[in-house]
Design an enzyme around this catalytic site. Sequence first.
Site, PDB file in Angstrom:
ATOM      1  N   GLU A   8     -16.882 -46.169 -15.191  1.00 35.01           N
ATOM      2  CA  GLU A   8     -15.776 -46.959 -15.746  1.00 35.01           C
ATOM      3  C   GLU A   8     -16.220 -47.594 -17.064  1.00 35.01           C
ATOM      4  O   GLU A   8     -15.501 -47.559 -18.059  1.00 35.01           O
ATOM      5  CB  GLU A   8     -15.374 -48.044 -14.746  1.00 35.01           C
ATOM      6  CG  GLU A   8     -14.285 -48.960 -15.244  1.00 35.01           C
ATOM      7  CD  GLU A   8     -13.943 -50.048 -14.245  1.00 35.01           C
ATOM      8  OE1 GLU A   8     -13.000 -50.797 -14.515  1.00 35.01           O
ATOM      9  OE2 GLU A   8     -14.611 -50.167 -13.198  1.00 35.01           O
ATOM     10  N   HIS A   9     -17.397 -48.201 -17.072  1.00 34.10           N
ATOM     11  CA  HIS A   9     -17.982 -48.827 -18.258  1.00 34.10           C
ATOM     12  C   HIS A   9     -19.342 -48.200 -18.513  1.00 34.10           C
ATOM     13  O   HIS A   9     -20.097 -47.973 -17.569  1.00 34.10           O
ATOM     14  CB  HIS A   9     -18.213 -50.332 -18.053  1.00 34.10           C
ATOM     15  CG  HIS A   9     -16.980 -51.086 -17.686  1.00 34.10           C
ATOM     16  ND1 HIS A   9     -16.665 -51.378 -16.374  1.00 34.10           N
ATOM     17  CD2 HIS A   9     -15.997 -51.614 -18.436  1.00 34.10           C
ATOM     18  CE1 HIS A   9     -15.541 -52.067 -16.345  1.00 34.10           C
ATOM     19  NE2 HIS A   9     -15.109 -52.218 -17.586  1.00 34.10           N
ATOM     20  N   ASP A  40     -13.888 -56.772 -21.624  1.00 28.99           N
ATOM     21  CA  ASP A  40     -12.994 -57.288 -20.597  1.00 28.99           C
ATOM     22  C   ASP A  40     -12.186 -58.492 -21.069  1.00 28.99           C
ATOM     23  O   ASP A  40     -11.035 -58.659 -20.675  1.00 28.99           O
ATOM     24  CB  ASP A  40     -13.798 -57.684 -19.355  1.00 28.99           C
ATOM     25  CG  ASP A  40     -14.261 -56.480 -18.547  1.00 28.99           C
ATOM     26  OD1 ASP A  40     -13.830 -55.351 -18.849  1.00 28.99           O
ATOM     27  OD2 ASP A  40     -15.059 -56.679 -17.618  1.00 28.99           O
ATOM     28  N   GLU A  94      -3.590 -10.840 -14.954  1.00 24.91           N
ATOM     29  CA  GLU A  94      -3.557 -11.900 -13.944  1.00 24.91           C
ATOM     30  C   GLU A  94      -2.908 -11.434 -12.630  1.00 24.91           C
ATOM     31  O   GLU A  94      -2.760 -12.239 -11.716  1.00 24.91           O
ATOM     32  CB  GLU A  94      -2.790 -13.118 -14.467  1.00 24.91           C
ATOM     33  CG  GLU A  94      -3.516 -13.856 -15.557  1.00 24.91           C
ATOM     34  CD  GLU A  94      -2.830 -15.171 -15.904  1.00 24.91           C
ATOM     35  OE1 GLU A  94      -3.565 -16.115 -16.231  1.00 24.91           O
ATOM     36  OE2 GLU A  94      -1.584 -15.264 -15.836  1.00 24.91           O
ATOM     37  N   HIS A  99       5.847 -11.893 -14.368  1.00 20.70           N
ATOM     38  CA  HIS A  99       5.791 -12.585 -15.659  1.00 20.70           C
ATOM     39  C   HIS A  99       6.052 -11.592 -16.791  1.00 20.70           C
ATOM     40  O   HIS A  99       6.772 -11.892 -17.747  1.00 20.70           O
ATOM     41  CB  HIS A  99       4.433 -13.259 -15.850  1.00 20.70           C
ATOM     42  CG  HIS A  99       4.260 -14.529 -15.103  1.00 20.70           C
ATOM     43  ND1 HIS A  99       4.752 -14.754 -13.844  1.00 20.70           N
ATOM     44  CD2 HIS A  99       3.612 -15.671 -15.450  1.00 20.70           C
ATOM     45  CE1 HIS A  99       4.432 -15.966 -13.446  1.00 20.70           C
ATOM     46  NE2 HIS A  99       3.735 -16.549 -14.405  1.00 20.70           N
TER      47      HIS A  99
END
Length: 114
Positions: A8-9, A40, A94, A99
């Site tokens: 987070e930090h 903060d 694919e 498609h």
Amino acid sequence: PSHAYAPEHLELHLRDPRPEDFVNAGAVFVGAYSPVSLGDYLAGSNHVLPTGGQPRYAAGLSAATFLRPQQVIVYDREALRAAHDDIVALAVAEALPAHGEAVTARFADLSAGE
């Protein structure tokens, strides 16, 4: 290691800090005089940050969080015709034939001489 942890930090106490190399963190604090508490309480950075490893794919809360982007695609017949073979090739690769058929069907009249 911080990329995998995605904190987070993140405080960078490095001789040559390069915050752009630490993209998997909610907020990056650079140098001895940039503690997390500065962000903060006073620096104006976002305080609502992703946790639990989410900074790998998510950003802090912002006005953009409440927007719903929408993709709008507009091709004319000639533009789709130019892309036809590439779309069909990708659909075949694919194993998604429908498609490709969705494009080919729009040009069924070509076989009749248009």
